[in-house]
Design a protein around this motif. Structure first.
Motif, short mmCIF file in Angstrom:
data_model
loop_
_atom_site.label_atom_id
_atom_site.label_comp_id
_atom_site.label_asym_id
_atom_site.label_seq_id
_atom_site.Cartn_x
_atom_site.Cartn_y
_atom_site.Cartn_z
N GLN A 191 4.90 61.36 34.06
CA GLN A 191 6.04 60.46 34.00
C GLN A 191 6.53 60.11 35.39
OE1 GLN A 191 7.40 59.01 31.11
NE2 GLN A 191 8.30 57.76 32.73
N ARG A 192 6.48 61.06 36.29
CA ARG A 192 6.92 60.80 37.65
C ARG A 192 6.02 59.76 38.32
NH1 ARG A 192 8.56 65.52 41.97
NH2 ARG A 192 9.21 64.14 43.68
N GLU A 193 4.69 59.89 38.10
CA GLU A 193 3.77 58.92 38.67
C GLU A 193 3.94 57.55 38.02
OE1 GLU A 193 -0.15 61.48 39.94
OE2 GLU A 193 0.34 61.40 37.80
N GLN A 194 4.21 57.55 36.71
CA GLN A 194 4.44 56.28 36.02
C GLN A 194 5.70 55.60 36.55
OE1 GLN A 194 2.33 54.86 33.63
NE2 GLN A 194 3.61 53.11 34.10
N ALA A 196 6.83 55.88 39.54
CA ALA A 196 6.51 55.36 40.87
C ALA A 196 5.76 54.03 40.78
CB ALA A 196 5.67 56.39 41.64
N LEU A 197 4.88 53.90 39.79
CA LEU A 197 4.18 52.64 39.58
C LEU A 197 5.15 51.55 39.14
CD1 LEU A 197 0.94 53.87 37.76
CD2 LEU A 197 1.07 52.84 40.04
N SER A 198 6.09 51.94 38.29
CA SER A 198 7.10 51.00 37.82
C SER A 198 7.93 50.47 38.99
CB SER A 198 8.01 51.65 36.77
OG SER A 198 9.05 50.79 36.39
N VAL A 199 8.28 51.36 39.92
CA VAL A 199 9.04 50.94 41.10
C VAL A 199 8.27 49.88 41.87
CG1 VAL A 199 9.83 51.70 43.37
CG2 VAL A 199 10.40 53.04 41.35
N ARG A 200 6.98 50.10 42.07
CA ARG A 200 6.18 49.13 42.83
C ARG A 200 6.09 47.79 42.10
NH1 ARG A 200 3.34 51.28 47.24
NH2 ARG A 200 3.62 53.53 47.43
N LEU A 201 6.00 47.84 40.78
CA LEU A 201 5.95 46.61 40.00
C LEU A 201 7.28 45.85 40.10
CD1 LEU A 201 3.67 45.39 38.21
CD2 LEU A 201 4.92 46.26 36.24
#
Length: 288
Positions: A191-194, A196-201
């Motif tokens: 979830q933490r990595e997800q 982080a991906l959401s932040v970049r998006l």
């Protein structure tokens, strides 16, 4: 923002008079407190409404039939503003895609009140504006504009235009494949990595909003410095750290899904300054 008299988009669908609207879901009504809590809890601009919808409704969305699409009434000034901003995003992204040898597919923008069915589930006003990749539509309850001014400290017409441009940015991401790549990682990373991906998006969508601001200003000269400042202020007010601090008094970086205030301002400003899709590659950036 000098928007009156410019072209209005025909791709605005008005559901405010019925056909899936209403004040709640499952018998619950939605007040301004719920809206603010939802904004703080899940962020202001959701890239994928499925998670938020599930949390709000407690399950899958019912299938609701929509009647024929209606256009906003001609005397609705706020709808005219939204239609004008959408038309400008159409012009800007059509030109940018054409320059890249591609064809831009125009999104629809749906105006609603309370709730409305989407291809991503039942949308609610408490989610704030959102984009659904499943039907390639932006959903907006314009009461959110009052929330921006009164609750979030982000007034101004260009701040509202930034909201629309950000959601259209998610449509651009869908067309370019970024959204699909991030969604494909769900369940395969923590979830933490997800997050982080959401932040970049999300930051990339902010950057795309900046691209639109730059190109629309070059074409129309409809902004002044106070307009730009209102958009930057909006980006600052809805940073994850600012919202968390206002709600709980503490900041949890591992729970960020949209980026800090400084990051959101930086990437909007990046798009505004550079005006190119290449400058908005948040996924390759070592530092956000």
């Amino acid at each position: 923002m000098r928007w009156e008299g410019n072209r209005e988009s025909d791709n605005v669908e008005d559901r405010r008079s019925g056909g899936g609207g209403g004040g709640g879901l499952g018998g619950r009504t939605i007040g301004i407190g719920t809206v603010v809590i939802a904004l703080i809890g899940w962020g202001v601009f959701g890239i994928n409404p499925l998670t938020t919808i599930g949390l709000l409704s407690g399950g899958g969305a019912p299938q609701v039939q929509q009647g024929p699409a209606q256009h906003p009434p001609q005397d609705d000034r706020q709808a005219a503003f939204v239609s004008t901003v959408l038309a400008s995003t159409e012009d800007v992204w059509t030109q940018i895609f054409r320059q890249g040898g591609a064809q831009y597919q125009l999104p629809k923008l749906v105006l609603f009140r309370g709730t409305t069915p989407t291809a991503c589930g039942m949308g609610q006003s408490a989610m704030g504006p959102f984009y659904c990749p499943g039907d390639r539509k932006v959903y907006l309850d314009m009461d959110f504009f009052d929330t921006m001014s009164r609750q979030l400290g982000a007034p101004g017409e260009f701040a509202r235009a930034y909201v629309i441009a950000h959601e259209v940015g998610h449509h651009v991401q869908t067309l370019l494949g970024a959204t699909g790549k991030v969604d494909a990682m769900r369940g395969r990373v923590s979830q933490r990595e997800q997050n982080a991906l959401s932040v970049r998006l999300e930051l990339q969508a902010d950057c795309y909003a900046g691209i639109w601001a730059r190109h629309s200003q070059q074409a129309k000269n409809w902004l002044d410095q106070s307009d730009i400042e209102s958009a930057i202020n909006a980006a600052q007010q809805i940073g994850d750290d600012t919202l968390q601090r206002q709600q709980t008094g503490t900041v949890r970086p591992d729970a960020f899904t949209h980026g800090t205030s400084a990051q959101r301002v930086r990437w909007f400003s990046m798009g505004l300054k550079q005006g190119s899709v290449q400058a908005c590659d948040t996924f390759s950036a070592n530092s956000l």
